[in-house]
Scaffold this active site. Structure first.
Site: not given
Length: 395
Positions: A117, A205
């Protein structure tokens, strides 16, 4: 301003960030052709909406259909695309109403060894951008933060210098990367941080950031949002704006120079000043009501803007009453009342209206209300006005 995944990847690729090969499709036939053009054994067909959770989301019209699917043939790409396009995708972020899918991204499959992530946001504590990373890629970062917060890594960086090489390398090691993956991470992390700065982003993101079997790093999914206050510096980005993904009333308000956010309640709010608007919504909730919107007309709105503000509020069928809370400074109280009475004459206000006024020309404004002959309820202060507004709805 939010953009679609395929748009985000196009911009990231232009900045040197490695992304999978992908083709945009707007018909089932185009999806099939995209699979053939990509030429791999596996492709991914992805619904393009401004919401997360697409992989777990389902369509109202086709409950068995997921918003993101793996396909192994052109025919499978076509079949899935035919169900996805023109259908309403419901995810954890869209709410029950869902979002209509009109565009797909058909992307090459990757040989995934690991999923990480990666995110970049503005950190209020440090007063600058911060890179967030985790070994738990492919999962909701909120779940990771709640269950295993120690697995979330933070790396603030300077807006002038960008993310320095040693910071990127240290973060790569903390993510458990080795060999060529460390060099790939150093390049990608510094590029991503610079993209965030150069484009005045509010969020970037990457989830997942894919570590391939060869040790390379590739953007698996991308969400990018830009600071709307900086868009005057990035006129080229406006072409990526998809108005169909935005709340129509918010778009209309923005065009009129108003700040409007639709909420789920039934008591409309018209206020001047963001802080006063927040306080107004809080006190409505405190007294048992539910605000239907955030609407800030600002400190220098004119009669036409305030009239438009009433029109926008009343366009929401859930609105059963309106609370006007004005502190007159630059925005004079009599200007608000003039606009309010104009709105009555132009569009009609058929729901209970409660007005609280303080500040510049307040005595004149109250006199105008009293002499208007219209059924307007006046609050002596904010508490009194909020109580009367909630009571007017039968709460």
């Amino acid at each position: 301003m939010k953009i679609h995944e395929y748009q985000a990847k196009q911009l990231l690729a232009a900045a040197g960030v490695k992304v999978p090969r992908g083709i945009v499709a707007k018909t089932a036939e185009e999806a099939a052709a995209a699979y053939t053009t990509l030429g791999g054994e596996i492709s991914v067909v992805k619904s393009q909406i401004h919401a997360g959770g697409r992989g777990k989301g389902t369509f109202k019209e086709h409950p068995e259909q997921r918003g993101v699917v793996l396909v192994k043939s052109a025919e499978a790409a076509k079949d899935n695309a035919s169900r996805m396009l023109g259908s309403t995708l419901v995810t954890i972020q869209t709410g029950e109403e869902g979002k209509l899918v009109s565009t797909l991204l058909v992307e090459e499959g990757l040989k995934i060894a690991r999923e990480l992530y990666l995110g970049v946001v503005v950190d209020r504590e440090t007063g600058g951008p911060i890179l967030i990373a985790s070994t738990e890629g492919g999962m909701d970062i909120e779940v990771v933060a709640h269950n295993t917060p120690e697995k979330i890594l933070h790396e603030p960086f300077d807006v002038e210098a960008g993310l320095r090489g040693y910071q990127a390398r240290n973060l790569a090691y903390r993510l458990g990367l080795e060999g060529p993956s460390v060099r790939a991470a150093e390049k990608l992390l510094t590029q991503l941080a610079q993209f965030f700065i150069d484009r005045d982003c509010s969020m970037v993101e990457i989830n997942p950031l894919v570590v391939t079997a060869e040790g390379d790093l590739v953007v698996g999914d991308a969400k990018v949002a830009f600071d709307e206050n900086a868009m005057f510096r990035h006129q080229d980005l406006l072409v990526h704006r998809d108005l169909s993904e935005e709340e129509p009333m918010e778009v209309q308000a923005q065009a009129s120079g108003l700040s409007y956010v639709k909420l789920d309640g039934n008591l409309g709010c018209l206020v001047n000043g963001a802080g006063l608007a927040m306080s107004t919504m809080d006190i409505i909730k405190y007294h048992g009501g539910a605000p239907a919107n955030f609407l800030d007309v600002g400190g220098g709105a004119n009669v036409d803007q305030v009239t438009e503000a009433f029109r926008i509020i009343l366009a929401d069928p859930n609105v059963k009453g309106i609370l006007v809370n004005i502190f007159g400074g630059i925005m004079k109280c009599d200007t608000i009342v003039t606009a309010l009475l104009t709105a009555y004459d132009k569009i009609g206000i058929k729901v209970p209206l409660v007005v609280r006024l303080e500040g510049t020309n307040v005595d004149l404004a109250r006199k105008m209300l009293a002499e208007s002959g219209k059924p307007i309820i006046v609050g002596t202060d904010l508490t009194d006005a909020a109580q009367k507004a909630v009571k007017s709805l039968g709460a």
